[in-house]
Design an enzyme around this catalytic site. Structure first.
Site, short mmCIF file in Angstrom:
data_model
loop_
_atom_site.label_atom_id
_atom_site.label_comp_id
_atom_site.label_asym_id
_atom_site.label_seq_id
_atom_site.Cartn_x
_atom_site.Cartn_y
_atom_site.Cartn_z
N ASP A 51 44.15 43.50 52.21
CA ASP A 51 44.31 42.04 52.09
C ASP A 51 45.50 41.51 52.87
O ASP A 51 45.68 40.30 52.99
CB ASP A 51 44.35 41.60 50.61
CG ASP A 51 45.43 42.29 49.81
OD1 ASP A 51 46.16 43.12 50.38
OD2 ASP A 51 45.53 42.00 48.60
N ARG A 52 46.34 42.40 53.40
CA ARG A 52 47.50 41.91 54.16
C ARG A 52 47.38 42.26 55.63
O ARG A 52 46.59 43.12 56.02
CB ARG A 52 48.76 42.56 53.65
CG ARG A 52 49.04 42.27 52.23
CD ARG A 52 50.48 42.48 52.03
NE ARG A 52 50.78 42.68 50.63
CZ ARG A 52 51.97 43.03 50.22
NH1 ARG A 52 52.93 43.26 51.10
NH2 ARG A 52 52.19 43.17 48.94
N SER B 269 47.39 48.38 46.13
CA SER B 269 47.68 47.71 47.39
C SER B 269 48.62 48.49 48.30
O SER B 269 48.29 49.59 48.71
CB SER B 269 48.23 46.32 47.07
OG SER B 269 48.36 45.57 48.23
N HIS B 270 49.80 47.92 48.57
CA HIS B 270 50.72 48.53 49.53
C HIS B 270 51.49 49.70 48.92
O HIS B 270 52.21 50.39 49.64
CB HIS B 270 51.71 47.47 50.02
CG HIS B 270 52.50 46.87 48.90
ND1 HIS B 270 51.93 46.02 47.98
CD2 HIS B 270 53.78 47.02 48.51
CE1 HIS B 270 52.84 45.66 47.09
NE2 HIS B 270 53.98 46.25 47.39
N ARG C 260 64.15 41.00 45.50
CA ARG C 260 63.80 40.48 46.81
C ARG C 260 64.69 39.26 47.09
O ARG C 260 64.77 38.35 46.26
CB ARG C 260 62.34 40.05 46.87
CG ARG C 260 61.34 41.17 46.54
CD ARG C 260 59.97 40.83 47.10
NE ARG C 260 58.91 41.63 46.54
CZ ARG C 260 58.63 42.90 46.88
NH1 ARG C 260 59.38 43.52 47.77
NH2 ARG C 260 57.62 43.54 46.32
N LYS D 266 43.64 37.13 49.79
CA LYS D 266 44.15 37.17 51.15
C LYS D 266 43.32 38.20 51.91
O LYS D 266 42.69 39.06 51.31
CB LYS D 266 45.64 37.48 51.17
CG LYS D 266 46.09 38.67 50.35
CD LYS D 266 47.60 38.62 50.22
CE LYS D 266 48.19 39.84 49.53
NZ LYS D 266 48.05 39.81 48.06
N THR E 250 52.25 40.77 39.26
CA THR E 250 51.88 39.83 40.31
C THR E 250 50.40 39.98 40.67
O THR E 250 49.71 39.01 40.96
CB THR E 250 52.73 40.06 41.58
OG1 THR E 250 54.11 40.12 41.20
CG2 THR E 250 52.55 38.94 42.59
N ASP F 258 47.17 46.58 54.97
CA ASP F 258 47.73 47.40 53.89
C ASP F 258 46.66 48.22 53.18
O ASP F 258 45.50 48.24 53.60
CB ASP F 258 48.49 46.51 52.90
CG ASP F 258 47.55 45.64 52.06
OD1 ASP F 258 46.44 45.36 52.54
OD2 ASP F 258 47.94 45.26 50.94
N ASP G 81 44.79 48.03 50.54
CA ASP G 81 43.52 47.45 50.08
C ASP G 81 42.98 46.40 51.05
O ASP G 81 41.99 45.72 50.73
CB ASP G 81 43.65 46.88 48.67
CG ASP G 81 44.67 45.76 48.58
OD1 ASP G 81 45.61 45.74 49.39
OD2 ASP G 81 44.52 44.89 47.70
N GLU H 70 54.76 35.07 52.57
CA GLU H 70 55.69 35.73 53.49
C GLU H 70 55.49 37.24 53.53
O GLU H 70 55.96 37.90 54.43
CB GLU H 70 57.13 35.40 53.12
CG GLU H 70 57.53 35.64 51.66
CD GLU H 70 57.50 37.07 51.22
OE1 GLU H 70 57.93 37.93 52.00
OE2 GLU H 70 57.04 37.32 50.09
C1 VG1 Z 1 54.19 41.32 46.31
C2 VG1 Z 1 54.36 40.18 47.31
C3 VG1 Z 1 53.41 39.05 46.97
C4 VG1 Z 1 51.97 39.60 46.92
C5 VG1 Z 1 51.90 40.75 45.96
C6 VG1 Z 1 50.54 41.40 45.93
O1 VG1 Z 1 54.53 40.87 45.01
O2 VG1 Z 1 55.69 39.72 47.30
O3 VG1 Z 1 53.56 38.04 47.93
O4 VG1 Z 1 51.09 38.59 46.51
O5 VG1 Z 1 52.84 41.76 46.33
O6 VG1 Z 1 50.14 41.76 47.20
P1 VG1 Z 1 55.95 41.16 44.32
O7 VG1 Z 1 55.82 40.63 42.92
O8 VG1 Z 1 56.19 42.64 44.40
O9 VG1 Z 1 56.96 40.42 45.13
V1 VG1 Z 1 49.20 43.14 47.40
O10 VG1 Z 1 48.75 43.18 48.98
O11 VG1 Z 1 50.22 44.23 46.71
O12 VG1 Z 1 47.85 42.90 46.37
CO CO Z 2 47.20 44.37 49.26
#
Ligand code: VG1
Ligand code: CO
Length: 543
Positions: free
Chosen positions: A281-282, A113-114, A496, A376, A18, A277, A279, A364
């Site tokens: 962006d959230r 990221s998270h 999910r 984001k 993603t 989060d 990085d 979301e």
């Molecule tokens: C998750 C979220 C998605 C977001 C992605 C990257 O992806 O659901 O909405 O864009 O993380 O966000 P997934 O494929 O695990 O559902 V971040 O802040 O990790 O760059």
């Molecule tokens: Co992020």
């Protein structure tokens, strides 16, 4: 500087998900792993000779080492200039801004990221294109193709570059410019929002708690909220980024940011609470006694964005990912602007933003942003909220109540089943898809299915087609259950389940979301057999 050509072999599984390539840190640290992927990015984008790139990351474990490797490889591959955040740090939105501001050929962001950080936790690497946004699927596919045939990579022999000092140095004939990670980003925020009004709000005694979750936004939040806007010192907590994010998950949701949620539900809560989060962006938004779902936050921001100077001209359109609730659709309809529904992942918003079709976008999963960058942006969302609070003089709770009365309320929740064995998750998913033709017309409790399909997206700008982007079941009355398999995890499969229902009766607008969604939750279980397929009695994470 001597350049070495190192022979290597393709490594399985270097397929970006993603948001970039994410793997266990110890996997990224294996011989050739990072190098293979970096060379594949370089080759996949047509080489980096003569090019300028931005480089930085969220400070997680291995960030510093990976940055040094990337610099040596960029030099060996003939890059002209790399702009690096001091200490190899940059939040994702700040990196996006630097790419755009400096007109570079893109950038490399070191982040998962998270996902938690550490040797046994996760690491990631993402390439962003010259528009500042995550590479679209066409480019990530090209990169992946290179990983499957790579035979060698180029790397310079050199000592580590000192990235702690701002200024310019060289590595062979490549320049390295170390910049302050916060300055340009903070300046951009000042052009978008009414800083004097927000400052006046704080002067009047308005209180904020911002939880940086030991991740990258700490320095940004300190500089902006406490430094420029006059929030009380100590308003920003967990402000020092650490390689393992204080041992936690830097995921701004009611599970991982529970201390903040608890503080905001207490009688002496601050007026406004937020977190971001790993990085940056959230965002998570809270008011005294109220948690705002990301989908509602997007809708509220869309309804009021014109109150901020940067958006005074109104919005060209809005966009949301498919699983995101339809709350923003109602605002778009009322304003008479377009609303686009895209697959999950920020990379799908880039074309809409570039083409001027959308101004605001959101997911979301607590991602909200606008056309100011192509990622984001967590702090941006917090600042837009603060601007709206300052302009309206209302509390978060009152704003949300007014919003629901005006537009109706979309109850929303996401249930995550983590680290499910992949074959079990696939059996559930494929089994559900197989039922699609027979579902319409069937009733589950009070809900009747009106449609069931697998989401696919045709980009309205470049016509590219993205198939298999989630299974969605729609019920009469506006409810939905959506199923997706995560593309950011590093172990097993995360299922999910996204649940939504629509309430237009004001007397029923203040229920607990899980209670209001009980019929949708029961229908999702009855249709998909989540418990029997996953052997889980309940989700691991409910947001
Ligand atoms: C998750 C979220 C998605 C977001 C992605 C990257 O992806 O659901 O909405 O864009 O993380 O966000 P997934 O494929 O695990 O559902 V971040 O802040 O990790 O760059
Ligand atoms: Co992020």
């Amino acid at each position: 500087m001597q350049t070495l050509t190192i022979a290597t072999k393709p490594i399985d599984g270097q397929k970006p998900g993603t948001s970039g390539l994410r793997k266990k840190t110890h996997v990224f640290m294996r011989p050739h792993y990072l190098e293979n992927y970096v060379q594949s990015i370089f080759d996949g984008i047509g080489g980096v000779a003569g090019k300028t790139l931005v480089l930085g990351g969220d400070g997680r474990y291995f960030n510093d080492r990976a940055a040094q490797v990337i610099l040596r490889m960029a030099a060996a591959n003939g890059a002209t200039l790399i702009i690096v955040g001091q200490g190899a740090l940059l939040s994702t939105p700040a990196a996006s801004h630097l790419i755009r501001k400096r007109g570079t050929d893109g950038g490399l962001i070191l982040s998962a990221s998270h996902n938690p950080g550490g040797l046994d936790a996760d690491f990631g690497l993402k390439y962003n294109t010259p528009n500042g946004g995550p590479a679209p699927e066409g480019i990530t596919d090209q990169i992946y193709e290179v990983t499957k045939t790579i035979a060698s990579y180029q790397i310079a022999e050199a000592h580590d570059i000192n990235l702690s000092r701002i200024g310019t140095t060289t590595l062979g004939s490549m320049q390295i410019e170390v910049v302050d990670p916060v300055t340009d980003y903070a300046a951009l925020m000042e052009t978008l929002f009414d800083f004097p009004s927000i400052k006046a709000l704080f002067t009047k005694g308005f209180t904020l708690r911002f939880d940086a979750m030991h991740a990258i936004t700490g320095p940004y939040a300190k500089a902006i909220f406490e430094g420029k806007l006059g929030a009380k010192p100590g308003s920003v907590i967990n402000a020092n980024p650490t390689p393992d994010f204080g041992g936690g998950h830097p995921d701004p949701n009611p599970i991982w940011a529970k201390p903040l949620v608890d503080a905001m539900m207490a009688p002496d809560a601050p007026d406004f609470g937020a977190a971001s989060d790993g990085d940056g962006d959230r965002n998570m938004i809270l008011g005294r006694g109220i948690y705002v779902t990301p989908s509602d936050s997007l809708a509220l921001l869309a309804a009021h964005a014109h109150l901020a100077p940067g958006y005074a001209a109104g919005l060209k359109g809005v966009a949301r990912s498919m699983p995101t609730s339809g709350a923003v659709d109602r605002v778009a309809a009322a304003k008479g602007i377009a609303c686009y529904e895209t697959p999950t992942g920020w990379k799908f918003f880039g074309n809409l933003l570039d083409a001027g079709k959308a101004t605001l976008c959101g997911e979301e999963s607590a991602g909200t942003g606008s056309d100011h960058v192509r990622e984001k942006d967590g702090l941006w969302a917090v600042l837009l909220w603060l601007n709206i609070l300052a302009a309206t003089g209302k509390s978060v709770a009152d704003l949300m109540t007014d919003h629901w009365r005006t537009y109706g309320r979309n109850y929303y929740s996401r249930h995550d089943y983590e680290d499910v064995e992949s074959d079990k998750a696939n059996a559930l998913y494929n089994g559900l898809r197989d039922k699609f033709t027979s579902l319409p017309g069937q009733s589950f409790g009070p809900l009747t299915v009106i449609s069931a399909d697998e989401f696919a997206y045709d980009d309205p700008v470049d016509g590219s087609h993205s198939a298999k982007q989630g299974l969605r079941i729609s019920f009469a009355g506006g409810g939905r259950a959506v199923f997706r398999l995560s593309g950011t995890g590093t172990v097993g499969t995360t299922l999910r389940v996204y649940l939504e229902s629509v309430e237009t009766e004001p007397a029923r607008m203040h229920q607990d979301a899980q209670v209001a969604l009980a019929p949708v939750i029961a229908a999702a279980e009855a249709i998909a057999g989540i418990t029997s397929h996953t052997d889980r009695a309940a989700p691991d994470v409910i947001t």
